[in-house]
Motif scaffolding. Structure first.
Motif, mmCIF file in Angstrom:
data_model
loop_
_atom_site.group_PDB
_atom_site.id
_atom_site.type_symbol
_atom_site.label_atom_id
_atom_site.label_comp_id
_atom_site.label_asym_id
_atom_site.label_seq_id
_atom_site.Cartn_x
_atom_site.Cartn_y
_atom_site.Cartn_z
ATOM 1 N N UNK A 129 0.839 -1.199 0.000
ATOM 2 C CA UNK A 129 0.000 0.000 0.000
ATOM 3 C C UNK A 129 0.878 1.255 0.000
ATOM 4 N N UNK A 130 1.899 1.256 0.857
ATOM 5 C CA UNK A 130 2.776 2.422 0.941
ATOM 6 C C UNK A 130 3.503 2.651 -0.385
ATOM 7 N N UNK A 131 3.973 1.565 -0.983
ATOM 8 C CA UNK A 131 4.695 1.711 -2.252
ATOM 9 C C UNK A 131 3.766 2.176 -3.370
ATOM 10 N N UNK A 132 2.529 1.663 -3.350
ATOM 11 C CA UNK A 132 1.547 2.107 -4.334
ATOM 12 C C UNK A 132 1.329 3.602 -4.231
ATOM 13 N N UNK A 133 1.180 4.062 -2.990
ATOM 14 C CA UNK A 133 0.862 5.474 -2.796
ATOM 15 C C UNK A 133 2.059 6.360 -3.100
ATOM 16 N N UNK B 282 6.660 10.770 4.512
ATOM 17 C CA UNK B 282 5.854 11.761 5.238
ATOM 18 C C UNK B 282 4.517 11.985 4.539
ATOM 19 N N UNK B 283 4.582 12.117 3.212
ATOM 20 C CA UNK B 283 3.343 12.392 2.482
ATOM 21 C C UNK B 283 2.436 11.170 2.433
ATOM 22 N N UNK B 284 3.044 9.986 2.313
ATOM 23 C CA UNK B 284 2.241 8.758 2.329
ATOM 24 C C UNK B 284 1.553 8.610 3.685
ATOM 25 N N UNK C 21 -2.620 -0.459 7.375
ATOM 26 C CA UNK C 21 -2.567 -1.352 6.212
ATOM 27 C C UNK C 21 -1.377 -1.065 5.304
ATOM 28 N N UNK C 22 -0.515 -0.118 5.704
ATOM 29 C CA UNK C 22 0.511 0.376 4.779
ATOM 30 C C UNK C 22 1.439 -0.717 4.242
ATOM 31 N N UNK C 23 1.669 -1.770 5.043
ATOM 32 C CA UNK C 23 2.612 -2.793 4.592
ATOM 33 C C UNK C 23 1.931 -3.957 3.886
ATOM 34 N N UNK C 24 0.627 -3.862 3.699
ATOM 35 C CA UNK C 24 -0.059 -4.978 3.033
ATOM 36 C C UNK C 24 0.017 -4.851 1.508
ATOM 37 N N UNK C 25 -0.236 -5.978 0.859
ATOM 38 C CA UNK C 25 -0.317 -5.979 -0.593
ATOM 39 C C UNK C 25 -1.793 -5.854 -1.001
ATOM 40 N N UNK C 26 -2.053 -5.311 -2.197
ATOM 41 C CA UNK C 26 -3.447 -5.089 -2.605
ATOM 42 C C UNK C 26 -4.343 -6.316 -2.453
ATOM 43 N N UNK C 27 -3.802 -7.513 -2.735
ATOM 44 C CA UNK C 27 -4.722 -8.657 -2.673
ATOM 45 C C UNK C 27 -5.071 -9.063 -1.252
ATOM 46 N N UNK C 28 -4.423 -8.442 -0.290
ATOM 47 C CA UNK C 28 -4.782 -8.706 1.104
ATOM 48 C C UNK C 28 -5.821 -7.706 1.612
ATOM 49 N N UNK D 5 -7.124 3.021 -1.009
ATOM 50 C CA UNK D 5 -5.720 3.118 -1.427
ATOM 51 C C UNK D 5 -5.637 3.861 -2.758
ATOM 52 N N UNK D 6 -6.560 3.545 -3.660
ATOM 53 C CA UNK D 6 -6.564 4.228 -4.960
ATOM 54 C C UNK D 6 -6.739 5.728 -4.764
#
Lengths: 353, 319
Positions: free
Chosen positions: A92-96, A112-114, A126-133, A142-143
């Motif tokens: 989630x964090x990487x996506x954002x 900081x911005x994320x 949820x920042x460390x989860x993957x989208x399918x979780x 997240x989108x």
């Protein structure tokens, strides 16, 4: 934040024109909803605004800059896709943070911005989860987070709630509107659901077959639809349309083929005997002892209100009542339209009279 | 009324303790076992048994026409001191490594190219498959003519163009021979890699590219951050298969060079055939073939562990 100006935009795929000169002014900070049935060109228009489709003719400006030939990434817009388009291999964090990473922002600034966006959307755990979780609603957030992080001039939403179940859709609707009230970023939102349009928009643009049928505030569209299409599209259950002829002997009214007399409050500027369509919303009908006679076909109680589908001659009419009436199918009732809320349309052109 | 009462205890007993047979009949696993049996029999008969037999043979001194006796590791000891065996191991590794890398590079490039919108897309895609559907021996014979010492079309063209002044001895010179068989293998193997990777590319949702475009990704960044990571599972599978096929290649080499010149293109598979079948020393041939197994297992292990690391593919729904 910026205003957006869509001027006489046309789009052709091959030789087939799908948008026939669309002009939509969007004020700075407004929440504008493009609504229409599928195939009306609303998504195409949004994609042109995003830069994912070429503009065949006309101009689109964001701020005061014409963006026809500006690359999508230079337009300073963020888009939320119908299927969310989250990168499945990123957390989630990487996506954002992806867009910031591509712009070579430093790692501290990105986190900081994320983090800030995650707090706004309650995504922090949820920042460390993957989208399918994630569940559908979480993915949706997240989108939106991905869009917020970029702090763009304009948010674009392409049917973002279509993949959610009915209950979640209502909740997310509120969330998106609340987010807009908080961030005040100009937003263009595409949907085919008129309830979403009515509840969220500052301004609704009703599109149909590649043209703008009408634009205005939700209640303007509800109270004064320009034409029969808008009248039928906005409002649920949809407006009743009864075919008839205009009559004026002393007082004005519309007479149906079966001889029912439908009242009008004001005299329209049309000649006597003209074929017209009489529009009346289900909520503007009353049960009375002396109205138009109708035969009850179906009774649909929803708890808060009761819908009664009945038949006047050969034409069906739906009425909605807040009160609970004890009526049964086959029973004959009398309906009285509220004359001041009736709409009159030209039968040939569909225009409001 | 009375009949109902008398029959009830009987029914209760039957319901309380069904026979083994009726329990088995209702058991789905028991049925599944029977359904799997034909396939299992097939695999055991044609895969497991020959493999076991081959490994057993490598511990014997069996020859064609004469049963062998158990000699332990003698075949392997013999091979350990055999320079030609080690040359074939080197050749096989070189052949596999270079051919696989080139096949991957060209295959990925072709797949990316074919994934774009272009005219005659379907036709071009089927043309790409041609090297794959031609029987290996047929294409090997074609290559044999292309590489012919006297009539090679490559030599002829280059001479006509004035690049060289005498024929290239493609299959007679050890370096040229290695390059030639690798080229032929690449030509044959690229379609498999390209088409499979293309299938993988088509599973990537276009909206991911659109999102990345809006996020500001250049073409290269879209490949680096979206396409490549999403393609890695398929790449792992395709390249595992490609490596296995290349490592065990036999037909192409045998039709083109028979391992020559001076064993420069002898692979483990061709050497095993030569020693085992042509020379008739089945035990020794089997030992060479068995020696391939550790390499193949290593290739599979690498891709297996490579695939296991990708957490994003296996996430459960919650936590």
């Amino acid at each position: 934040m910026a205003s957006v100006q869509i001027s006489d935009v046309r789009k052709s795929f091959g030789g087939f024109e799908v948008l026939h000169g669309v002009t939509v002014p969007i004020e700075d900070g407004a929440f504008v909803v493009l609504v229409g049935p599928s195939g009306c060109g609303k998504s195409t228009l949004l994609r042109m605004l995003a830069g994912l489709e070429n503009i065949t003719s006309g101009t689109i400006s964001i701020g005061n800059r014409v963006v026809n030939n500006v690359q999508p990434k230079e337009r300073d817009i963020a888009m939320v896709f119908q299927n969310y388009a989250l990168y499945p291999h990123m957390t989630v964090a990487q996506n954002m943070g992806f867009s910031l990473k591509l712009r070579n922002a430093n790692q501290q600034d990105i986190s900081a911005r994320v983090k800030k966006a995650a707090e706004i959307l309650a995504l922090t755990p949820l920042l460390e989860r993957y989208p399918r979780q994630l569940s559908g609603g979480q993915r949706q957030r997240v989108a939106m987070g991905r869009a917020i992080v970029r702090d763009p001039q304009v948010f674009l939403f392409d049917e973002p709630l279509s993949n959610l179940d009915a209950k979640l859709r209502v909740a997310m609707r509120t969330e998106i509107k609340e987010l807009h009230q908080r961030l005040k970023t100009t937003t263009v939102y595409v949907t085919h659901d008129q309830i979403e349009a009515m509840t969220m928009a500052d301004k609704i643009v009703v599109m149909h077959d590649g043209i703008v049928e009408q634009m205005g505030s939700p209640l303007d569209l509800y109270d004064k639809p320009d034409n029969q299409f808008v009248a039928g599209f906005i409002g649920s259950p949809a407006m009743n349309f009864l075919n008839g002829h205009l009559k004026s002997n002393g007082q004005v009214y519309v007479e149906t083929e079966d001889g029912a007399k439908l009242p009008l409050a004001t005299a329209p500027t049309a000649s006597d005997g003209k074929p017209v369509v009489y529009g009346i919303r289900p909520e503007h009908l009353e049960l009375a002892s002396d109205g138009i006679e109708a035969e009850v076909v179906v009774v649909e109680p929803t708890g808060s209100e009761t819908q009664i589908v009945s038949r006047i001659g050969k034409q069906d009419i739906i009425a909605v009542f807040r009160e609970r009436h004890e009526v049964k199918p086959g029973e004959r009732i009398h309906l009285r339209p509220r004359a001041s809320s009736a709409h009159l349309f030209d039968k040939d052109t569909g225009r409001r009279l | 009324m009375s009949t109902v009462q008398t029959s009830m205890p009987v029914q209760a007993a039957a319901a309380g303790e069904p026979s083994l047979w009726s329990r088995l009949r209702a058991n789905r696993n028991w049925a599944a076992l029977w359904f799997m049996l034909p396939a299992a029999a097939f695999l055991i008969l044609f895969l497991a048994y020959p493999l076991g037999l081959g490994i057993w043979m490598s511990f014997t001194d069996e020859r064609i026409g004469r049963g062998g006796i158990f000699i332990g590791l003698e075949n392997y000891q013999w091979l350990w001191d055999d320079a030609i065996f080690w040359l074939s191991v080197f050749n096989t590794l070189l052949y596999t490594l270079i051919a696989s890398v080139i096949k991957f590079a060209i295959g990925l490039y072709l797949a990316l190219l074919l994934n774009r919108h272009m005219p005659f897309k379907a036709m071009i895609r089927s043309i790409v498959l041609i090297p794959f559907i031609v029987p290996t021996v047929l294409s090997a014979i074609a290559f044999w003519w292309i590489y012919d010492a006297q009539f090679s079309i490559i030599s002829w063209s280059l001479i006509k163009l004035g690049v060289i002044d005498h024929n290239i001895n493609f299959l007679g010179d050890s370096t040229w021979a290695r390059a030639s068989v690798i080229f032929a293998n690449v030509w044959r193997g690229v379609p498999f890699v390209a088409i499979t990777l293309l299938a993988g590319l088509q599973t990537v949702s276009p909206s991911l590219y659109e999102a990345a475009t809006l996020d500001g990704a250049t073409n290269w960044q879209r490949f680096r951050y979206i396409t490549y990571p999403l393609l890695t599972p398929i790449i792992a599978v395709v390249m595992t298969f490609s490596v296995l096929f290349t490592f065990t290649d036999f037909q192409l080499i045998w039709a083109l060079t028979r391992g020559g010149p001076v064993n420069a293109t002898h692979l483990m598979a061709t050497l095993s055939y030569q020693r085992g079948i042509i020379s008739g020393r089945l035990g020794e041939g089997a030992a060479i073939a068995t020696a391939m197994i550790p390499f193949l297992l290593a290739a599979i292990a690498i891709s297996w562990f490579g695939m296991q690391r990708r957490k994003w593919q296996q996430g459960s729904n919650n936590d």
